[in-house]
Scaffold this active site. Structure first.
Site, mmCIF file in Angstrom:
data_model
loop_
_atom_site.group_PDB
_atom_site.id
_atom_site.type_symbol
_atom_site.label_atom_id
_atom_site.label_comp_id
_atom_site.label_asym_id
_atom_site.label_seq_id
_atom_site.Cartn_x
_atom_site.Cartn_y
_atom_site.Cartn_z
ATOM 1 N N ARG A 206 0.836 -1.196 0.000
ATOM 2 C CA ARG A 206 0.000 0.000 0.000
ATOM 3 C C ARG A 206 0.877 1.254 0.000
ATOM 4 N NH1 ARG A 206 -2.093 -3.601 3.828
ATOM 5 N NH2 ARG A 206 -4.219 -4.343 3.375
ATOM 6 N N LYS A 232 -2.191 -2.883 7.961
ATOM 7 C CA LYS A 232 -3.371 -2.472 8.727
ATOM 8 C C LYS A 232 -3.466 -3.279 10.016
ATOM 9 C CE LYS A 232 -6.292 -0.888 4.910
ATOM 10 N NZ LYS A 232 -7.584 -1.069 4.219
ATOM 11 N N HIS A 299 -2.750 3.668 -6.000
ATOM 12 C CA HIS A 299 -3.325 2.409 -5.528
ATOM 13 C C HIS A 299 -3.558 1.444 -6.694
ATOM 14 C CE1 HIS A 299 -5.110 0.012 -2.359
ATOM 15 N NE2 HIS A 299 -6.143 -0.247 -3.151
ATOM 16 N N ARG A 302 -1.018 -1.297 -6.960
ATOM 17 C CA ARG A 302 -1.246 -2.464 -6.083
ATOM 18 C C ARG A 302 -2.173 -3.457 -6.777
ATOM 19 N NH1 ARG A 302 -1.305 -4.241 -0.611
ATOM 20 N NH2 ARG A 302 -3.337 -4.871 0.198
ATOM 21 N N HIS A 325 -3.845 -9.194 2.991
ATOM 22 C CA HIS A 325 -5.290 -9.198 3.211
ATOM 23 C C HIS A 325 -5.631 -10.071 4.406
ATOM 24 C CE1 HIS A 325 -6.225 -8.140 -1.274
ATOM 25 N NE2 HIS A 325 -6.020 -7.076 -0.540
ATOM 26 N N TYR A 334 -9.504 -10.760 -7.638
ATOM 27 C CA TYR A 334 -8.526 -10.816 -8.728
ATOM 28 C C TYR A 334 -8.702 -12.042 -9.620
ATOM 29 C CZ TYR A 334 -6.544 -7.030 -6.085
ATOM 30 O OH TYR A 334 -6.391 -5.837 -5.419
#
Length: 353
Positions: A206, A232, A299, A302, A325, A334
């Site tokens: 990110r 995150k 972004h 990514r 993730h 994806y």
């Protein structure tokens, strides 16, 4: 200490009091990993403890908190600032008049035209704000309960309306890589800019992760760099990039680098680069090499990495791990770009007469 849900002052002051208390609560519960000035943060929290004198003063304090490193505060403050102005425009005279129907009406007007992700942030802010008041208010020994759940709020399209991410095709990737090398950056920042854009493109990290990297997070190992990423929720992972892709630019930048707090990348003041700056660089390079996309921000790089990784590996777990993730479901989007799988679907009726 608990407070009456309706103070003796006006409704405007009462609502401002509760928003101030809630923002103070969020400042003490958000991750402080990126805080650059703890003394300033302590001063902001102390001011909020005494209560903001106006919504403008509260907005200034929220902005200061964001600037010192609590970048998540706006996710909670901005929806509440809009709620403040909305409720005052209706002439509401008591906190007890606020119910779910009123909040749904507010969300319908305040979030029109916004993305689903932002709408979810607004919904979360409303639910958490009123749950906070429920826990902190008490009159004659009983709390007032608002019951704001928003389970059936129709403002979100949900997964069925989710847009597929924008990404570069393999030909566009090659053109973009050439554009990174040929774009006329200023001489003093050229190596830095090439290095950070390549790092995002070649690893899929990110933008927020890239701009907050520390020098100690970059670990040389044979023909690779291991990069320790704090993602995150303060979850750590390691990604790799081949030295051949980035070594020349990185070494040139390290000779010029004058960064505070051990940052790997920084501006001329020594402080972190902004996400807006990185996205602007990416957009300029795309224009430079004649690529037009619906979304030109950083972004997209990514999404490009993730799409290429899945198409080359067919390994969804690898995509999940590389991108950090929390859920495999997040990575599953994806698979929509797997042409071989789609060709099988297109051929299913071929042997039917």
């Amino acid at each position: 200490m608990k407070y009456p849900v309706d103070a003796k002052e006006s409704f405007a002051k009462t609502l401002l009091f509760w928003i101030s208390r809630y923002i103070r609560h969020k400042l003490t519960s958000l991750s402080n990993r990126q805080v650059k000035d703890p003394d300033m943060l302590a001063a902001i929290i102390a001011q909020l403890s005494n209560g903001a004198g106006s919504i403008e003063e509260l907005a200034a304090l929220a902005k200061k908190a964001r600037n010192v490193g609590l970048i998540g505060v706006n996710t909670y403050y901005k929806p509440l600032e809009k709620l403040y102005h909305y409720l005052l425009s209706l002439g509401i005279d008591s906190m007890k008049r606020i119910d779910e129907e009123l909040i749904v009406d507010f969300l319908a007007t305040a979030t029109s035209g916004l993305s689903d992700a932002t709408k979810k942030n607004y919904r979360t802010a409303m639910i958490n704000f009123f749950k906070y008041i429920e826990k902190q208010n008490e009159t004659d020994g009983h709390p007032h309960l608002f019951g704001i759940e928003l389970k059936n709020w129709g403002g979100l399209r949900g997964k069925a309306g989710q847009k597929l991410p924008v990404f570069l095709s393999e030909d566009e990737i090659r053109r973009f890589m050439e554009g990174i090398e040929s774009y006329p950056f200023r001489a003093d920042v050229a190596a830095r800019n090439r290095a950070i854009i390549k790092l995002i493109l070649y690893t899929g990290i990110r933008v927020s992760e890239a701009i907050n990297l520390k020098l100690k997070d970059l670990m040389p190992q044979e023909d690779l760099y291991l990069v320790k990423i704090s993602g995150k929720g303060n979850k750590y992972r390691v990604v790799m990039i081949k030295k051949a892709h980035i070594h020349k630019d990185l070494q040139e930048w390290l000779q010029r680098r004058r960064c505070e707090d051990g940052l790997l990348f920084c501006n001329k003041k020594g402080t972190p680069l902004t996400q807006a700056y990185i996205s602007r660089m990416v957009e300029n390079i795309l224009l430079h090499c004649g690529i037009r996309k619906e979304k030109n921000g950083a972004h997209m790089l990514r999404h490009t990495f993730a799409t290429l990784l899945y198409n080359r590996s067919k390994d969804l777990v690898l995509v999940q791990e590389a991108l950090g993730h929390a859920s495999l479901d997040t990575s599953r989007i994806y698979t929509h770009f797997d042409k071989e799988r789609l060709k099988k679907a297109a051929s299913v009726m071929d042997d039917m007469k």
